[in-house]
Write an enzyme that holds these catalytic residues in place. Structure first.
Site, PDB file in Angstrom:
ATOM      1  N   THR A 162       0.829  -1.205   0.000  1.00 21.21           N
ATOM      2  CA  THR A 162       0.000   0.000   0.000  1.00 21.21           C
ATOM      3  C   THR A 162       0.865   1.257   0.000  1.00 21.21           C
ATOM      4  OG1 THR A 162      -1.899  -1.066   1.058  1.00 21.21           O
ATOM      5  CG2 THR A 162      -1.712   1.320   1.312  1.00 21.21           C
TER       6      THR A 162
ATOM      7  N   ASN B 284      -4.961  -9.920  -7.753  1.00 26.55           N
ATOM      8  CA  ASN B 284      -4.991 -10.625  -6.475  1.00 26.55           C
ATOM      9  C   ASN B 284      -6.171 -11.577  -6.347  1.00 26.55           C
ATOM     10  OD1 ASN B 284      -6.089  -7.854  -6.467  1.00 26.55           O
ATOM     11  ND2 ASN B 284      -6.929  -8.429  -4.471  1.00 26.55           N
TER      12      ASN B 284
ATOM     13  N   GLN C  12       1.287  -9.345  -6.210  1.00 23.27           N
ATOM     14  CA  GLN C  12       0.901 -10.748  -6.376  1.00 23.27           C
ATOM     15  C   GLN C  12       1.753 -11.476  -7.409  1.00 23.27           C
ATOM     16  OE1 GLN C  12      -1.006 -12.421  -4.507  1.00 23.27           O
ATOM     17  NE2 GLN C  12      -2.114 -10.835  -3.363  1.00 23.27           N
TER      18      GLN C  12
ATOM     19  N   SER D 290       5.358  -6.483  -1.899  1.00 21.57           N
ATOM     20  CA  SER D 290       5.004  -6.557  -0.483  1.00 21.57           C
ATOM     21  C   SER D 290       5.596  -7.818   0.123  1.00 21.57           C
ATOM     22  CB  SER D 290       3.478  -6.571  -0.321  1.00 21.57           C
ATOM     23  OG  SER D 290       3.105  -6.702   1.037  1.00 21.57           O
ATOM     24  N   GLY D 291       6.225  -7.679   1.282  1.00 25.27           N
ATOM     25  CA  GLY D 291       6.900  -8.804   1.896  1.00 25.27           C
ATOM     26  C   GLY D 291       5.987  -9.950   2.278  1.00 25.27           C
ATOM     27  N   HIS D 292       4.819  -9.644   2.836  1.00 23.30           N
ATOM     28  CA  HIS D 292       4.003 -10.727   3.392  1.00 23.30           C
ATOM     29  C   HIS D 292       3.272 -11.533   2.332  1.00 23.30           C
ATOM     30  CE1 HIS D 292      -0.307  -9.236   3.411  1.00 23.30           C
ATOM     31  NE2 HIS D 292       0.330  -8.131   3.081  1.00 23.30           N
TER      32      HIS D 292
ATOM     33  N   THR E 279      13.403   5.649  10.576  1.00 21.50           N
ATOM     34  CA  THR E 279      14.384   4.603  10.856  1.00 21.50           C
ATOM     35  C   THR E 279      13.956   3.294  10.217  1.00 21.50           C
ATOM     36  OG1 THR E 279      14.958   5.637  12.958  1.00 21.50           O
ATOM     37  CG2 THR E 279      15.540   3.315  12.682  1.00 21.50           C
TER      38      THR E 279
ATOM     39  N   CYS F  78      -8.304  -7.397   1.969  1.00 22.74           N
ATOM     40  CA  CYS F  78      -8.462  -6.007   2.388  1.00 22.74           C
ATOM     41  C   CYS F  78      -9.915  -5.563   2.365  1.00 22.74           C
ATOM     42  CB  CYS F  78      -7.625  -5.089   1.505  1.00 22.74           C
ATOM     43  SG  CYS F  78      -5.860  -5.438   1.632  1.00 22.74           S
TER      44      CYS F  78
END
Length: 395
Positions: free
Chosen positions: A72, A153, A181, A201-203, A239, A328
């Site tokens: 996102t 997706n 995706q 996206s990592g997840h 950070t 989502c």
């Protein structure tokens, strides 16, 4: 009860190797990557190692990778970072996107339109593909950015990104693709595709939630969404999420190995076995997006005379996790905007289920699901007046 998880497009588990890479950065190697002392420099080295790994997955330069909090944020940075809103002395930019995008794009486009950016939403064909000529006819003199997702997706349908990017560039526009995706399921070469911006996206690729990246072509200036320190070459203040970035880097290395070793072939075989088995054992089931190229792990099936929500719940009670659409939009009662955009009826959209396999899915799990689906569907249909009425109508 044995549980089978077939909702990988919503999120994936963190692989053991990824978790093992992350753990030291919560304890022994917890330095701030902006500090110049040794712990800080160790942290910086870990961030850059992960950046190199993501760059290798995308076939780009390490300096072109910006770490974010996920898909996102990457999508929003691509859109808000490149588009100029209308003012009294400036007409403003034109954005072209599609009706099948994730809401990270669609809602961002809606906000940009409120601020003065012109927005055009392209519709796909009946298979869910944005045809190049559809884009060509929508291009304008002030088109600044085209954003079309690489793989959907909900349906898994893959878009002709190389052709679409070429059309955008012919009109002197930038091209962004949401590849959330696609990463880890398709080989991605940003230079060969010709994209200027690309989100991951990592997840969705076995890294932790809350991590992601945006590829930004060298020489392209982005206005940041966040203001603060000069992190990420002044493109994303804050950070760095050191453990998450380390995990994303390791996941990128694993994904690259998976793709190069031909792992997608086995995943496609299991998906095809699941799809064919359901079509053979359950009447009045159809594939949404049939005829289009799809990512290897995804099938979206229409079960006539059923409600997707009831089927998802019934499958969950049998130990199988599937989805009625985008995670989502969980809790939404509206039919899928993706399926509606493909021209499917609201009734069909509400009766469609997404099965999305992961790299950890086994043959035994597919067999278990194939044993459950016909039973669950038959029971739910036996309670459906619409199904009973359909059975009473002569063929």
């Amino acid at each position: 009860m044995r549980r089978v998880y077939l909702d990988a497009n919503a999120t994936t588990q963190v692989l053991p190797e990824v978790l093992e890479t992350m753990l030291p950065f919560y304890t022994q190697r917890f330095g701030n990557a902006s500090s110049i002392h040794q712990p800080g420099q160790q942290a910086r080295a870990a961030v850059e190692q992960a950046r190199n790994a993501v760059a290798a997955l995308l076939k780009c330069r390490a300096a072109e990778v910006v770490f974010t909090s996920g898909g996102t944020e990457s999508d929003n940075l691509a859109l808000f970072g490149t588009l100029q809103v209308a003012t009294e002395i400036n007409r403003g930019d034109h954005l072209i996107t599609s009706a099948i995008e994730h809401h990270a794009i669609l809602n961002a486009a809606e906000e940009l339109e409120r601020r003065g950016v012109e927005v055009t939403i392209l519709r796909p064909d009946s298979a869910g593909v944005i045809q190049p000529e559809t884009l060509r006819s929508a291009m304008r003199e002030n088109t600044r950015l085209v954003s079309i997702m690489m793989a959907n997706n909900e349906t898994g349908v893959i878009q002709p990104i190389k052709e679409l990017a070429a059309i955008a560039h012919e009109g002197n526009a930038l091209f962004h693709t949401d590849a959330v995706q696609a990463a880890g399921k398709l080989a991605i070469d940003v230079k060969a595709l010709g994209v200027d911006l690309l989100s991951i996206s990592g997840h969705k690729m076995y890294a932790p939630q809350g991590t992601g990246a945006l590829y930004v072509r060298r020489g392209l200036h982005l206005r940041p969404l966040l203001y603060g320190g000069s992190h990420e070459r002044q493109r994303r203040a804050g950070t760095e999420n050191l453990p998450g970035i380390a995990g994303l880097g390791r996941a990128a290395e694993i994904a690259r190995g998976f793709l190069e070793s031909g792992g997608t072939a086995e995943l496609a075989r299991l998906r095809d076995k699941l799809e064919a088995g359901i079509l053979a054992s359950v009447p009045q089931v159809e594939v949404n997006g049939a005829g289009a190229e799809r990512v290897v792990n995804t099938t979206n099936l229409y079960f006539a005379h059923l409600e997707a929500e009831a089927l998802v719940i019934a499958m969950d009670l049998k130990g199988v996790a599937v989805s009625g659409g985008s995670a989502c939009q969980s809790g939404a009662t509206d039919p899928s905007h993706v399926l509606l955009a493909m021209g499917l009826s609201p009734e069909r959209s509400r009766a469609s289920i997404r099965f999305s396999l992961s790299r950890t899915t086994t043959e035994e799990e597919i067999d278990a699901v194939l044993a459950v689906v016909p039973e669950v569907v038959a029971r739910l249909r036996s309670l459906s007046p619409a199904w009973q009425q359909a059975l009473a109508v002569p063929a």
